[in-house]
Design an enzyme around this catalytic site. Structure first.
Site, PDB file in Angstrom:
ATOM      1  N   HIS A  17      50.667  35.916  44.149  1.00 20.69           N
ATOM      2  CA  HIS A  17      49.814  35.596  44.830  1.00 20.69           C
ATOM      3  C   HIS A  17      50.356  34.933  46.336  1.00 20.69           C
ATOM      4  O   HIS A  17      50.234  35.444  47.657  1.00 20.69           O
ATOM      5  CB  HIS A  17      48.838  34.269  44.712  1.00 20.69           C
ATOM      6  N   LYS A  41      32.346  32.433  35.672  1.00 17.90           N
ATOM      7  CA  LYS A  41      33.906  32.671  34.844  1.00 17.90           C
ATOM      8  C   LYS A  41      34.038  31.055  34.434  1.00 17.90           C
ATOM      9  O   LYS A  41      34.330  30.026  35.012  1.00 17.90           O
ATOM     10  CB  LYS A  41      34.793  32.646  36.080  1.00 17.90           C
ATOM     11  N   ARG A  91      48.555  45.412  41.891  1.00 14.73           N
ATOM     12  CA  ARG A  91      49.944  45.607  40.878  1.00 14.73           C
ATOM     13  C   ARG A  91      49.933  47.091  40.374  1.00 14.73           C
ATOM     14  O   ARG A  91      51.121  47.212  40.320  1.00 14.73           O
ATOM     15  CB  ARG A  91      49.704  44.471  39.762  1.00 14.73           C
ATOM     16  N   SER A 129      47.481  35.919  36.045  1.00 10.86           N
ATOM     17  CA  SER A 129      47.069  34.560  35.755  1.00 10.86           C
ATOM     18  C   SER A 129      47.117  34.468  34.466  1.00 10.86           C
ATOM     19  O   SER A 129      47.545  33.365  33.725  1.00 10.86           O
ATOM     20  CB  SER A 129      45.812  34.274  36.705  1.00 10.86           C
TER      21      SER A 129
END
Length: 160
Positions: A17, A41, A91, A129
């Site tokens: 990040h 979430k 990514r 994460s």
């Protein structure tokens, strides 16, 4: 003046990040790093306030970066903040499909809003994460995965 948003959950803030933040900040006049308050979430490791504080800490040397949070549609937040560009990090090819779909959705909702994709630096390709949380939960070495000043807070979360 180009104002951009880099949105995310940042739970936890990773070196990947931070890589995207630093590189994007070089290309825009103002970068807003925006933490999504996602009611759907559950199970966030850090509170929104903790993530905001962590982001402020690791971006304190970047004068054109501000940290904020938002709820609801990103395009609405962008409109409120007079933002022209959304920054998204990529990514892998698998990221591209969902990010591309979201970019097209945002563009249909707000035609003046562009999405710029920044591929992550090679050394952070493996980072996510969830991977960081898993390693930390077993007491593994997270050095190089998160900014050094955030390591103690992350490890402390799993001591409880």
């Amino acid at each position: 003046m180009i104002r951009a948003i880099y949105p995310g959950s940042f739970d936890p803030v990773s070196n990947g990040h931070l890589d995207i933040i630093r590189r994007a900040a070089e290309k825009v006049d103002e970068l807003i790093v925006a933490v999504l308050q996602n009611r759907n979430k559950n199970g966030s490791l850090f509170t929104v306030e903790e993530r905001l504080d962590q982001l402020r800490l690791v971006t304190r040397d970047l004068p054109n970066v501000t940290v904020d949070c938002f709820e609801g549609l990103l395009v609405d937040f962008a409109k409120q903040r007079d933002v022209q560009v959304i920054i998204r990090g990529l990514r892998a090819v698998t990221d591209f499909e969902s990010e591309f779909q979201m970019a097209l959705t945002n563009r249909s909702l707000s035609p003046h809003l562009e999405t710029f994709f920044i591929p992550t630096s090679v050394e952070y390709l493996y980072l996510s994460s969830s991977t960081i949380k898993e390693v930390a939960s077993f007491g593994g070495n997270i050095c190089g995965m998160v900014p050094k000043e955030l390591e103690p807070a992350l490890l402390e979360k799993f001591k409880k």
